[in-house]
Design an enzyme around this catalytic site. Structure first.
Site, PDB file in Angstrom:
ATOM      1  N   ILE A 243      24.458 -37.281  84.148  1.00  0.00           N
ATOM      2  CA  ILE A 243      25.668 -37.267  83.314  1.00  0.00           C
ATOM      3  C   ILE A 243      26.746 -38.131  83.965  1.00  0.00           C
ATOM      4  O   ILE A 243      26.688 -38.404  85.168  1.00  0.00           O
ATOM      5  CB  ILE A 243      26.224 -35.831  83.128  1.00  0.00           C
ATOM      6  CG1 ILE A 243      26.572 -35.182  84.488  1.00  0.00           C
ATOM      7  CG2 ILE A 243      25.244 -34.966  82.353  1.00  0.00           C
ATOM      8  CD1 ILE A 243      27.391 -33.895  84.369  1.00  0.00           C
TER       9      ILE A 243
ATOM     10  N   TYR B  83      29.883 -40.291  90.180  1.00  0.00           N
ATOM     11  CA  TYR B  83      28.559 -40.761  89.711  1.00  0.00           C
ATOM     12  C   TYR B  83      27.919 -41.680  90.765  1.00  0.00           C
ATOM     13  O   TYR B  83      26.736 -41.522  91.099  1.00  0.00           O
ATOM     14  CB  TYR B  83      28.768 -41.508  88.398  1.00  0.00           C
ATOM     15  CG  TYR B  83      27.512 -41.987  87.708  1.00  0.00           C
ATOM     16  CD1 TYR B  83      26.807 -41.148  86.845  1.00  0.00           C
ATOM     17  CD2 TYR B  83      27.045 -43.288  87.888  1.00  0.00           C
ATOM     18  CE1 TYR B  83      25.666 -41.594  86.196  1.00  0.00           C
ATOM     19  CE2 TYR B  83      25.906 -43.741  87.240  1.00  0.00           C
ATOM     20  CZ  TYR B  83      25.231 -42.889  86.386  1.00  0.00           C
ATOM     21  OH  TYR B  83      24.093 -43.342  85.740  1.00  0.00           O
TER      22      TYR B  83
ATOM     23  N   GLN C 197      31.403 -48.446  91.218  1.00  0.00           N
ATOM     24  CA  GLN C 197      32.001 -48.817  89.936  1.00  0.00           C
ATOM     25  C   GLN C 197      33.341 -48.115  89.783  1.00  0.00           C
ATOM     26  O   GLN C 197      33.450 -46.908  90.061  1.00  0.00           O
ATOM     27  CB  GLN C 197      31.066 -48.432  88.776  1.00  0.00           C
ATOM     28  CG  GLN C 197      31.643 -48.589  87.390  1.00  0.00           C
ATOM     29  CD  GLN C 197      32.014 -50.035  87.028  1.00  0.00           C
ATOM     30  OE1 GLN C 197      31.756 -50.987  87.780  1.00  0.00           O
ATOM     31  NE2 GLN C 197      32.646 -50.203  85.895  1.00  0.00           N
TER      32      GLN C 197
ATOM     33  N   GLY D  50      36.066 -45.943  88.529  1.00  0.00           N
ATOM     34  CA  GLY D  50      35.996 -44.736  87.681  1.00  0.00           C
ATOM     35  C   GLY D  50      34.783 -43.871  87.944  1.00  0.00           C
ATOM     36  O   GLY D  50      34.561 -42.872  87.252  1.00  0.00           O
TER      37      GLY D  50
ATOM     38  N   ILE E 224      22.045 -49.946  80.375  1.00  0.00           N
ATOM     39  CA  ILE E 224      20.947 -49.862  79.416  1.00  0.00           C
ATOM     40  C   ILE E 224      21.494 -49.357  78.081  1.00  0.00           C
ATOM     41  O   ILE E 224      22.421 -48.531  78.054  1.00  0.00           O
ATOM     42  CB  ILE E 224      19.846 -48.895  79.954  1.00  0.00           C
ATOM     43  CG1 ILE E 224      19.404 -49.307  81.371  1.00  0.00           C
ATOM     44  CG2 ILE E 224      18.643 -48.861  78.993  1.00  0.00           C
ATOM     45  CD1 ILE E 224      18.797 -50.685  81.517  1.00  0.00           C
TER      46      ILE E 224
ATOM     47  N   ARG F 222      16.220 -37.775  75.376  1.00  0.00           N
ATOM     48  CA  ARG F 222      17.229 -38.737  74.916  1.00  0.00           C
ATOM     49  C   ARG F 222      17.295 -39.931  75.858  1.00  0.00           C
ATOM     50  O   ARG F 222      16.905 -39.835  77.025  1.00  0.00           O
ATOM     51  CB  ARG F 222      18.615 -38.075  74.886  1.00  0.00           C
ATOM     52  CG  ARG F 222      18.709 -37.016  73.808  1.00  0.00           C
ATOM     53  CD  ARG F 222      20.129 -36.655  73.510  1.00  0.00           C
ATOM     54  NE  ARG F 222      20.773 -35.997  74.636  1.00  0.00           N
ATOM     55  CZ  ARG F 222      22.084 -35.809  74.744  1.00  0.00           C
ATOM     56  NH1 ARG F 222      22.887 -36.248  73.804  1.00  0.00           N
ATOM     57  NH2 ARG F 222      22.586 -35.193  75.784  1.00  0.00           N
ATOM     58  N   GLY F 223      17.803 -41.036  75.359  1.00  0.00           N
ATOM     59  CA  GLY F 223      18.085 -42.200  76.202  1.00  0.00           C
ATOM     60  C   GLY F 223      16.869 -42.709  76.967  1.00  0.00           C
ATOM     61  O   GLY F 223      15.745 -42.747  76.443  1.00  0.00           O
TER      62      GLY F 223
HETATM   63  N1  CAA Z   1      38.463 -52.969  88.368  1.00  0.00           N
HETATM   64  C1  CAA Z   1      39.762 -52.958  88.754  1.00  0.00           C
HETATM   65  N2  CAA Z   1      40.727 -52.375  88.057  1.00  0.00           N
HETATM   66  C2  CAA Z   1      40.393 -51.758  86.931  1.00  0.00           C
HETATM   67  C3  CAA Z   1      39.044 -51.712  86.484  1.00  0.00           C
HETATM   68  C4  CAA Z   1      38.085 -52.363  87.257  1.00  0.00           C
HETATM   69  N3  CAA Z   1      36.772 -52.373  86.910  1.00  0.00           N
HETATM   70  N4  CAA Z   1      38.999 -51.020  85.344  1.00  0.00           N
HETATM   71  C5  CAA Z   1      40.262 -50.633  85.071  1.00  0.00           C
HETATM   72  N5  CAA Z   1      41.108 -51.091  86.030  1.00  0.00           N
HETATM   73  C6  CAA Z   1      42.546 -50.924  86.094  1.00  0.00           C
HETATM   74  C7  CAA Z   1      43.174 -51.309  84.774  1.00  0.00           C
HETATM   75  O1  CAA Z   1      43.414 -52.692  84.744  1.00  0.00           O
HETATM   76  C8  CAA Z   1      44.432 -50.481  84.747  1.00  0.00           C
HETATM   77  O2  CAA Z   1      45.381 -51.105  85.569  1.00  0.00           O
HETATM   78  P1  CAA Z   1      46.944 -50.984  85.219  1.00  0.00           P
HETATM   79  O3  CAA Z   1      47.282 -49.521  85.251  1.00  0.00           O
HETATM   80  O4  CAA Z   1      47.607 -51.772  86.320  1.00  0.00           O
HETATM   81  O5  CAA Z   1      47.098 -51.586  83.864  1.00  0.00           O
HETATM   82  C9  CAA Z   1      44.039 -49.193  85.441  1.00  0.00           C
HETATM   83  O6  CAA Z   1      42.879 -49.535  86.245  1.00  0.00           O
HETATM   84  C10 CAA Z   1      43.681 -48.096  84.463  1.00  0.00           C
HETATM   85  O7  CAA Z   1      42.570 -48.560  83.653  1.00  0.00           O
HETATM   86  P2  CAA Z   1      42.138 -47.804  82.346  1.00  0.00           P
HETATM   87  O8  CAA Z   1      43.176 -47.956  81.292  1.00  0.00           O
HETATM   88  O9  CAA Z   1      40.753 -48.227  81.972  1.00  0.00           O
HETATM   89  O10 CAA Z   1      42.158 -46.281  82.843  1.00  0.00           O
HETATM   90  P3  CAA Z   1      41.663 -45.043  82.107  1.00  0.00           P
HETATM   91  O11 CAA Z   1      42.087 -43.893  82.953  1.00  0.00           O
HETATM   92  O12 CAA Z   1      41.986 -45.055  80.663  1.00  0.00           O
HETATM   93  O13 CAA Z   1      40.041 -45.206  82.165  1.00  0.00           O
HETATM   94  C11 CAA Z   1      37.864 -45.274  83.106  1.00  0.00           C
HETATM   95  C12 CAA Z   1      39.371 -45.179  83.405  1.00  0.00           C
HETATM   96  C13 CAA Z   1      37.428 -44.059  82.256  1.00  0.00           C
HETATM   97  C14 CAA Z   1      37.144 -45.214  84.429  1.00  0.00           C
HETATM   98  C15 CAA Z   1      37.566 -46.570  82.345  1.00  0.00           C
HETATM   99  O14 CAA Z   1      38.063 -47.642  83.085  1.00  0.00           O
HETATM  100  C16 CAA Z   1      36.087 -46.798  82.117  1.00  0.00           C
HETATM  101  O15 CAA Z   1      35.474 -46.198  81.228  1.00  0.00           O
HETATM  102  N6  CAA Z   1      35.462 -47.678  82.918  1.00  0.00           N
HETATM  103  C17 CAA Z   1      34.034 -47.968  82.841  1.00  0.00           C
HETATM  104  C18 CAA Z   1      33.312 -47.132  83.858  1.00  0.00           C
HETATM  105  C19 CAA Z   1      31.813 -47.412  83.754  1.00  0.00           C
HETATM  106  O16 CAA Z   1      31.349 -48.544  83.892  1.00  0.00           O
HETATM  107  N7  CAA Z   1      31.027 -46.363  83.530  1.00  0.00           N
HETATM  108  C20 CAA Z   1      29.610 -46.539  83.387  1.00  0.00           C
HETATM  109  C21 CAA Z   1      29.106 -45.493  82.437  1.00  0.00           C
HETATM  110  S1  CAA Z   1      27.406 -45.788  81.979  1.00  0.00           S
HETATM  111  C22 CAA Z   1      26.589 -45.408  83.370  1.00  0.00           C
HETATM  112  O17 CAA Z   1      27.108 -44.917  84.335  1.00  0.00           O
HETATM  113  C23 CAA Z   1      25.127 -45.722  83.349  1.00  0.00           C
HETATM  114  C24 CAA Z   1      24.762 -46.507  84.526  1.00  0.00           C
HETATM  115  O18 CAA Z   1      24.111 -45.980  85.434  1.00  0.00           O
HETATM  116  C25 CAA Z   1      25.113 -47.931  84.587  1.00  0.00           C
END
Ligand code: CAA
Length: 240
Positions: free
Chosen positions: A85, A147, A141, A143, A180, A12-13
């Protein structure tokens, strides 16, 4: 030169693109998967690539399956550590399973597999080990403490390994993709993904084939002088 490759998470992917690229260039590919048997079988049939189910986070399963592959096809000369993951959550919401699962699959798998393939690579005087890390292991990053930690650790693992095996005709290199176009990235909330894409100088997601091409290049005999290196492929999101 031993042309038998194991690609973890290879159905996958990004892994699927790597499996197809290597296979179409005459390498015997064994694509590993962990969970989705139906889609792995379909992938195998459509692409004529053999698949093998085991959990890369289990040392015993890795050991057992490396042996099975060796008996069936010959020893593995090319290892692509791709399986990964995400269990994204801010640290104050992350539970211990989210931490451990990510470290086990993304990082411990490198030890579980390399330690089991390295002896035959040393004996054969040839090996190509390519680890798929991530831009988020380079820059961090929100969250992704789990990872990013697992992916950052891969750089130290790969460089140390390169020092140990370079004199044996074996290379260990890292490819660090950015965002990606895969299921993993598609799972990010739409508004968050849009804001991430806005920060990418290239203003688009990468294509899995853009990763597979460089991985294939690193498997070649003539890539033997590239060792302990990192290839960042991220549309300019992080420049190092
Ligand atoms: N920088 C600073 N603050 C942030 C932020 C950021 N990038 N993202 C969110 N926040 C803040 C929000 O503004 C919010 O603030 P308030 O409470 O003051 O309003 C607070 O943090 C909570 O944000 P969320 O509502 O988004 O929180 P959540 O708990 O619902 O979700 C999360 C958290 C799951 C981490 C979500 O933000 C998310 O999915 N982020 C993306 C993470 C990401 O890029 N993952 C990559 C996956 S793909 C991969 O990993 C492949 C690869 O190698 C690139």
């Amino acid at each position: 030169m031993n042309k038998i490759a194991l690609v973890t998470g290879g159905t996958r992917g990004i892994g699927a693109s790597i499996s197809k690229k290597l296979s179409s260039n005459g390498i015997k590919v064994i694509a590993n998967f962990t969970s989705d048997e139906n889609s792995a079988d379909k992938f195998s049939t459509v692409n004529n690539i053999d698949v093998v189910k085991f959990d890369v986070s289990s040392f015993d399963e890795c050991k057992e399956n490396v042996e099975i592959i060796k008996k069936k096809y010959g020893s593995i000369g090319i290892l692509i550590n791709n399986a990964g993951i995400t269990r994204d959550a801010a640290i104050h919401k992350m539970n211990v399973s989210q931490w451990q699962e990510v470290i086990n699959v993304n990082l411990n798998s490198a030890f579980n597999l390399v330690s089991n393939v390295i002896e035959s690579m040393r004996e054969n005087g040839f090996g190509r080990i390519i680890h798929i890390s991530s831009v988020n292991g380079q820059k961090g990053q929100f969250g992704q403490t789990n990872y990013a930690a697992s992916k950052a650790a891969i750089f130290g693992f790969s460089k140390s390994l390169a020092l140990e095996v370079a004199s044996k005709g074996i290379t260990s290199n890292v490819v660090a993709p950015g965002y990606i176009n895969t299921e993993m990235v598609a799972a990010i909330r739409e508004d968050i993904l849009k804001s991430i894409i806005d920060t990418i100088p290239g203003k688009r997601l990468g294509n899995p084939d853009e990763i597979a091409d460089i991985v294939y290049f690193l498997t070649l005999k003539n890539s033997g002088y590239i060792n302990g290196a990192t290839f960042s492929i991220n549309g300019g999101l992080r420049m190092d």
